[in-house]
Write an enzyme that holds these catalytic residues in place. Sequence first.
Site, PDB file in Angstrom:
ATOM      1  N   HIS A  36       0.826  -1.205   0.000  1.00  0.00           N
ATOM      2  CA  HIS A  36       0.000   0.000   0.000  1.00  0.00           C
ATOM      3  C   HIS A  36       0.864   1.260   0.000  1.00  0.00           C
ATOM      4  O   HIS A  36       0.603   2.209  -0.740  1.00  0.00           O
ATOM      5  CB  HIS A  36      -0.929   0.004   1.216  1.00  0.00           C
ATOM      6  CG  HIS A  36      -2.125  -0.884   1.078  1.00  0.00           C
ATOM      7  ND1 HIS A  36      -2.027  -2.251   1.042  1.00  0.00           N
ATOM      8  CD2 HIS A  36      -3.448  -0.588   0.971  1.00  0.00           C
ATOM      9  CE1 HIS A  36      -3.242  -2.773   0.920  1.00  0.00           C
ATOM     10  NE2 HIS A  36      -4.121  -1.789   0.884  1.00  0.00           N
ATOM     11  N   HIS A  38       1.484  -3.499   9.306  1.00  0.00           N
ATOM     12  CA  HIS A  38       2.903  -3.480   8.963  1.00  0.00           C
ATOM     13  C   HIS A  38       3.698  -2.846  10.093  1.00  0.00           C
ATOM     14  O   HIS A  38       3.145  -2.201  10.995  1.00  0.00           O
ATOM     15  CB  HIS A  38       3.143  -2.676   7.676  1.00  0.00           C
ATOM     16  CG  HIS A  38       2.658  -3.352   6.442  1.00  0.00           C
ATOM     17  ND1 HIS A  38       3.380  -4.330   5.799  1.00  0.00           N
ATOM     18  CD2 HIS A  38       1.519  -3.181   5.720  1.00  0.00           C
ATOM     19  CE1 HIS A  38       2.699  -4.740   4.726  1.00  0.00           C
ATOM     20  NE2 HIS A  38       1.575  -4.062   4.661  1.00  0.00           N
TER      21      HIS A  38
END
Length: 270
Positions: free
Chosen positions: A183, A225
């Site tokens: 992303h 993440h």
Amino acid sequence: MTSRRNSCRGSSGGNVCGNSSGTAAPPSSSARYEMAPCSARHRSASEGPAARRRGSDDCAFGLKQTLCAITLRFLLAVDLWLSKKLGVCACEDSSWGGIRPLVRLVEVSGHEVPWFIGTLYSLLRGETTGEREIMFNLAFALLLDLLLVRAVKRLVRRRNPPQPRSDIFSAFSVERYSFPSGHASRAGMCARFILVQLADTTAMRVLVLGWAVSVSLSRLLLARHYVTDVGFGLAMGYCQYSVVEKLWVTRDRLLDLLLMLLGQLPGWRS
């Protein structure tokens, strides 16, 4: 008389007097102790300065490796601690769990599926050649980003941070490996692409930059993440646009490429 002189000869050198056979007796323990430092000194002198320099270089290299390992472990510990602190929307029971739906909406805006669908639609519905050219290169950039991110993830194989699988979307959308963040990489690449090719006003530039930062931050707030994953992903996406810019496909280049590919076909060649 002769045998007695032979037996007593060399008594000052360490032999035992009275050895009628005339053979030299083995040196005593004190003599061996005195000879050992002499042999060590002879070896060190024969090795010379090159061997001593090599030994010091090995010690310095080992010390550098130790310092690098300690620094790396410290940075990883800081990365884990900061990522855990930022994961305030990991689940509904988190401290900021109330804004989790909004953060997830921002997360979806950086997913590859909406970007590919929107780019292909704009490519097919483009009114001018310039618009189609930009959309075609954007599709190429998205494909390049997807392939590079997957390759780096397979190479590094860093596991995702532990997180609750509380919804169907996260169970199917979260990948196995986390480094780098896809992303964040896509946000950095698309933001630079839009800023260079499409953004013509200050308000639009601010909006694009805010979107890229929001998408990257959403990965941390949802605990998808680590901080290093997002940071490296942004840098990777920013650099990917330079590759796309150098490989920019114009209309004439695309036609030449299609003609070259068609020329390789046996039926077309005949």
